[in-house]
Design a protein around this motif. Structure first.
Motif, short mmCIF file in Angstrom:
data_model
loop_
_atom_site.label_atom_id
_atom_site.label_comp_id
_atom_site.label_asym_id
_atom_site.label_seq_id
_atom_site.Cartn_x
_atom_site.Cartn_y
_atom_site.Cartn_z
N ILE A 1 0.80 -1.13 -0.02
CA ILE A 1 0.04 0.01 -0.06
C ILE A 1 0.92 1.18 -0.11
N PRO A 2 0.73 2.09 -1.04
CA PRO A 2 1.47 3.40 -1.07
C PRO A 2 1.42 4.26 0.25
N TYR B 1 4.44 12.00 3.88
CA TYR B 1 5.45 12.33 2.87
C TYR B 1 6.76 11.37 2.93
N LEU B 2 7.28 11.25 4.22
CA LEU B 2 8.24 10.41 4.47
C LEU B 2 8.08 9.08 4.00
N ALA B 3 7.03 8.31 4.22
CA ALA B 3 6.77 7.22 3.78
C ALA B 3 6.66 7.07 2.40
N LEU B 4 6.19 7.95 1.78
CA LEU B 4 5.96 7.89 0.20
C LEU B 4 7.06 8.16 -0.35
N GLU B 5 8.04 9.05 0.01
CA GLU B 5 9.37 9.32 -0.35
C GLU B 5 10.30 8.35 -0.34
N GLY B 6 10.09 7.43 0.82
CA GLY B 6 10.91 6.23 1.34
C GLY B 6 10.52 5.13 0.04
N GLU B 7 9.49 5.22 -0.56
CA GLU B 7 9.14 4.30 -1.69
C GLU B 7 9.41 4.96 -3.07
N TYR B 8 9.11 5.97 -3.20
CA TYR B 8 9.34 6.60 -4.72
C TYR B 8 10.45 7.81 -4.73
N GLY B 9 10.96 8.20 -3.61
CA GLY B 9 11.94 9.08 -3.66
C GLY B 9 13.37 8.97 -3.55
N SER C 1 10.37 4.94 12.60
CA SER C 1 9.18 5.71 13.48
C SER C 1 7.98 5.91 12.81
N LEU C 2 8.06 5.41 11.61
CA LEU C 2 6.66 5.63 10.63
C LEU C 2 5.42 4.84 11.29
N PRO C 3 5.60 3.60 11.71
CA PRO C 3 4.49 2.93 12.26
C PRO C 3 4.07 3.33 13.62
N LEU C 4 4.92 3.85 14.49
CA LEU C 4 4.83 4.46 15.63
C LEU C 4 3.96 5.93 15.53
N MET C 5 4.40 6.68 14.60
CA MET C 5 3.79 7.80 14.13
C MET C 5 2.32 7.77 13.72
N GLY C 6 2.22 6.84 12.73
CA GLY C 6 0.86 6.45 12.08
C GLY C 6 0.08 6.07 13.23
N TRP C 7 0.34 5.36 14.03
CA TRP C 7 -0.52 4.79 15.54
C TRP C 7 -0.88 6.04 16.37
N SER C 8 0.29 6.83 16.66
CA SER C 8 -0.21 7.86 17.35
C SER C 8 -1.18 8.92 16.67
N PHE C 9 -0.86 9.05 15.36
CA PHE C 9 -2.00 10.11 14.66
C PHE C 9 -3.46 9.67 14.51
N GLY C 10 -3.47 8.22 14.45
CA GLY C 10 -4.77 7.62 14.33
C GLY C 10 -5.52 7.69 15.80
N TYR C 11 -4.82 7.37 16.86
CA TYR C 11 -5.40 7.44 18.14
C TYR C 11 -5.78 8.94 18.53
#
Length: 310
Positions: free
Chosen positions: A8-9, A120-128, A196-206
């Motif tokens: 998933i992007p 942004y970081l997640a997407l640039e990690g894949e495509y940037g 840090s991405l999964p941790l940040m994602g979890w914190s944003f969602g909560y």
């Protein structure tokens, strides 16, 4: 799980964010038991995670490429700021604080000013490239409450508190200094960006109640539409024609961050006259987070594929 997220992007951020939002919607107090559990599994630790990511982002920046980072992410951030201030001023002038079609000026400014540096970081990690990823530190400044407060202050001529911006810059600059004094230290800290991405994602969602966000319905969809219509064309053309780049960076940096859900309350606390707009703005922005978190990765992938056809 990792294979699924990588398909998933932006999945390293989005999948944990969605799971966390579902749990928060069904049982918002599930992890509110104090101690390490609450620090890890709620949004209590979000500020630390962002600070750590800023530090890692600074540590991997080579001073020799710093100019390129500012040329890409920095200039695009300035373009976005100019667009938000210009559009926000006109919106406020013609429609006042009430806005139009249920979109108050508060919702417009906070929504358009928002940037999700983690996505942004997640997407640039894949495509940037590494230079693109290093732009996280710049966008992290735009993710703090200080940024929309600054823009709202410019539009309404309100006092500006610079301390939040300064406090975001310090971890970035500290990482930059240490990473360039010792290149091995920079290499050591580099994996911290992805970790840090999964941790940040979890914190944003909560903190996102999916049901409440969905209740905004038309207003939330309208905010997302305005977000893309106002920001993307000018940013995309600037990147393509002026910076001579693919255009994916301007799209990757334009999505609404989960942290922005709390911004209307913060701004309303500094100006009681905005209290009546707080609830509607919060709901619209929350729905905007969901929509842009889905649409932006799709757009980035499409642009990347268009520019890499064999």
């Amino acid at each position: 799980m990792m294979d699924f997220m990588k398909k998933i992007p932006g999945g390293l951020l989005l999948v944990p964010m969605l799971i966390s939002a579902i749990i928060y919607t069904l049982a918002p107090n599930l992890f509110m038991i104090g101690g390490m559990t609450q620090a890890l599994l709620t949004k209590d630790g979000l500020t630390y995670i962002i600070a750590f990511t800023c530090f890692c982002s600074g540590a991997v920046i080579d001073l020799k490429t710093l100019g390129q980072v500012f040329k890409r992410t920095g200039l695009l951030a300035l373009v976005k700021t100019a667009i938000v201030v210009g559009f926000g001023f006109l919106y406020f002038k013609f429609f006042g604080l009430d806005g139009i079609l249920g979109l108050s000026t508060l919702a417009i400014i906070v929504g358009l000013a928002s940037t999700n540096p983690s996505l942004y970081l997640a997407l640039e990690g894949e495509y940037g490239s590494a230079i693109d990823q290093a732009g996280f530190g710049i966008l992290a400044i735009m993710c703090t409450p200080a940024y929309p407060l600054l823009l709202f202050g410019l539009i309404q001529s309100s006092p500006i508190n610079w301390m939040n911006i300064i406090s975001t810059l310090i971890p970035l600059v500290l990482g930059l200094i240490l990473g360039n004094i010792d290149k091995k230290f920079g290499e050591f800290m580099k994996p911290g960006l992805a970790l840090s991405l999964p941790l940040m994602g979890w914190s944003f969602g909560y903190g996102i109640n999916i049901i409440e966000a969905a209740k905004s319905g038309f207003t939330g969809i309208l905010l997302a539409m305005v977000f893309y219509i106002v920001l993307l064309p000018i940013s995309f053309i600037f990147e393509r024609k002026v910076l001579k780049l693919s255009g994916k960076n301007s799209i990757a940096m334009n999505s609404i961050a989960g942290m922005s859900v709390s911004i209307p309350s913060i701004i309303a606390a500094t100006n009681p006259s905005l209290e009546i707009y707080k609830a509607n703005s919060t709901a619209a922005i929350a729905f905007g987070v969901v929509i842009t978190s889905i649409v932006t990765p799709i757009l980035v992938k499409k642009v990347y594929e268009m520019n890499n056809k064999k």
